[in-house]
Design an enzyme around this catalytic site. Structure first.
Site, short mmCIF file in Angstrom:
data_model
loop_
_atom_site.label_atom_id
_atom_site.label_comp_id
_atom_site.label_asym_id
_atom_site.label_seq_id
_atom_site.Cartn_x
_atom_site.Cartn_y
_atom_site.Cartn_z
CE LYS A 200 -3.58 2.49 2.65
NZ LYS A 200 -4.62 2.47 3.68
NE ARG A 210 -5.32 9.71 3.40
CZ ARG A 210 -4.10 9.88 3.02
NH1 ARG A 210 -3.45 11.01 2.95
NH2 ARG A 210 -3.34 8.68 2.68
NE ARG A 222 -3.24 7.69 5.91
CZ ARG A 222 -4.28 8.23 6.81
NH1 ARG A 222 -3.67 8.39 8.00
NH2 ARG A 222 -5.37 8.73 6.60
CD GLU A 238 6.11 -3.95 3.51
OE1 GLU A 238 5.36 -4.81 4.17
OE2 GLU A 238 6.03 -2.91 4.09
CE LYS A 253 -6.01 1.94 -0.71
NZ LYS A 253 -6.47 1.94 0.80
CB SER A 279 -11.19 7.49 -3.39
OG SER A 279 -9.79 7.90 -2.79
CE1 TYR A 318 -14.80 3.49 -2.59
CE2 TYR A 318 -12.82 3.65 -3.90
CZ TYR A 318 -13.44 3.40 -2.50
OH TYR A 318 -12.71 3.56 -1.65
C1 PBG Z 1 -7.56 3.36 5.67
C2 PBG Z 1 -7.44 3.15 4.23
C3 PBG Z 1 -7.44 4.26 3.27
C4 PBG Z 1 -7.98 3.75 2.17
C5 PBG Z 1 -8.33 2.34 2.24
N1 PBG Z 1 -8.11 2.17 3.46
C6 PBG Z 1 -6.92 5.56 3.30
C7 PBG Z 1 -5.44 5.89 3.57
O1 PBG Z 1 -4.85 5.09 3.72
O2 PBG Z 1 -5.31 7.14 3.75
C8 PBG Z 1 -7.78 4.35 0.51
C9 PBG Z 1 -9.09 3.87 -0.28
C10 PBG Z 1 -9.27 4.71 -1.45
O3 PBG Z 1 -8.72 5.66 -1.65
O4 PBG Z 1 -10.14 4.32 -2.05
N2 PBG Z 1 -6.21 3.31 5.95
#
Ligand code: PBG
Length: 331
Positions: A200, A210, A222, A238, A253, A279, A318
């Site tokens: 990720k 968010r 992050r 990982e 992701k 997203s 989505y």
């Molecule tokens: C929570 C999480 C996130 C997403 C999925 N789980 C946000 C992040 O890490 O900031 C992102 C999903 C998306 O953008 O559709 N940690």
């Protein structure tokens, strides 16, 4: 043999020929629909709140989430992926493991209403912490990896207790898969699979999420726990570590700019691989389609097919409901 004996166009001449030699399939049973379930205050009504940055996606009340689950099941989708938007947050994110928290309630309600639809739960603290980070924050503002593991384990167990079919840790702490596996096994859930968000990345493409989940970090970013988008070999490492820790499925992701890593992870492990079409990737297509720059249906089906071709067994998107409808029309 080359041209003129070889003519690649021979097998492209009709829909029948193209179908005969198509290498990649896409079907609703490979798709997972993310849902945002919001705990509503008595003042709020209606059950659905649009998310400005994600046209067509809404924050849902429990009742509305159950409606979505019914629709997802009717369309033949594999699963819903549940994210909670709690009414209150605190320093440690205690809402994440509350037995009557919003995700736990939604999981129970959805499993009761649509038992055959899989409920996957996102295991993370960022939607529940006042500071918006994915773990325990120390006095100096850094995230304490090892102190976070216990809270993630508790959260995963509370999801399993509520009936989650799969738990999906997305926090990127080191050692979380092993910690969660141990807690699940110890609490009587040895059969609950873990879908690890293994690779990720610290991505700009999570921006709209968010806003949807109200989980933007109050300070910093992050990058001290999510991966550097420049690193591919590290992504494979990982994934292999998560395999060793007991993951049942691994994830890459975001998806669109990471097709090389979906392929690399697929080749490096023999676990099923998921890709998360996040997203921001959704928002880009919706915005371009609304402006008349892109054909939404053709673009979405091309994107999802390309993720399957890259090696994704499962795609979280989505677009899942729309894609399922379009796929049904095609046949
Ligand atoms: C929570 C999480 C996130 C997403 C999925 N789980 C946000 C992040 O890490 O900031 C992102 C999903 C998306 O953008 O559709 N940690």
């Amino acid at each position: 043999m080359a041209f003129p004996q070889t003519r690649m166009r021979r097998l492209r001449a009709s829909a029948g020929l193209r179908g005969l030699v198509r290498e990649t399939d896409l079907s609703p049973g490979q798709l997972v629909l993310p849902l945002f379930v919001a705990e509503q205050t008595p003042a709020e009504r209606g059950g659905r709140t649009p998310i400005a940055t994600m046209p067509g996606v809404e924050r849902l009340s429990l009742a509305a989430a159950v409606e979505e689950a019914h629709e997802a099941a009717a369309l033949g989708l594999a699963a819903v992926m549940l994210f909670g938007v709690p009414a209150e947050k605190d320093e440690h994110g205690s809402g994440a493991w509350d037995g009557d928290g919003i995700v736990q309630l939604a999981t129970r309600a959805i499993k009761q209403a649509a038992p055959r639809l899989l409920a996957i739960t996102d295991v993370c603290l960022c939607e529940y912490t006042a500071h918006g980070h994915c773990g325990v924050v120390r006095a100096d503002g850094s995230v304490d990896n090892d102190a976070t593991l216990e809270l993630l384990g508790r959260t995963a167990v509370s999801h399993a207790r509520a009936g989650a079919d799969i738990v999906a840790p997305s926090d990127m702490m080191d050692g979380r898969v092993a910690a969660i596996r141990e807690d699940l096994d110890g609490e009587g859930f040895p059969e609950t699979p873990i879908l690890a968000y293994s690779a990720k990345f610290a991505s700009a493409f999570y921006g709209p999420f968010r806003e949807a989940a109200d989980s933007t970090p109050a300070f910093g970013d992050r990058r001290a726990y999510q991966m550097d988008p420049a690193n591919g070999r590290e992504a494979v490492r990982e994934a292999l570590l998560d395999v060793r820790e007991g993951a049942d499925m691994v994830m890459v992701k975001p998806a669109l700019a990471y097709g090389d890593l979906i392929r690399a992870v697929k080749e490096a492990t023999d676990l099923p691989v998921a890709a998360y079409n996040v997203s921001g990737e959704y928002a880009m297509v919706k915005a371009a389609a609304a402006a008349g720059y892109l054909d939404e249906r053709a673009s979405v089906l091309e994107i999802l097919t390309s993720l399957r071709r890259a090696g994704a067994d499962t795609i979280i998107s989505y677009h899942a409901k729309d894609a399922a409808r379009w796929l049904a029309e095609q046949t």
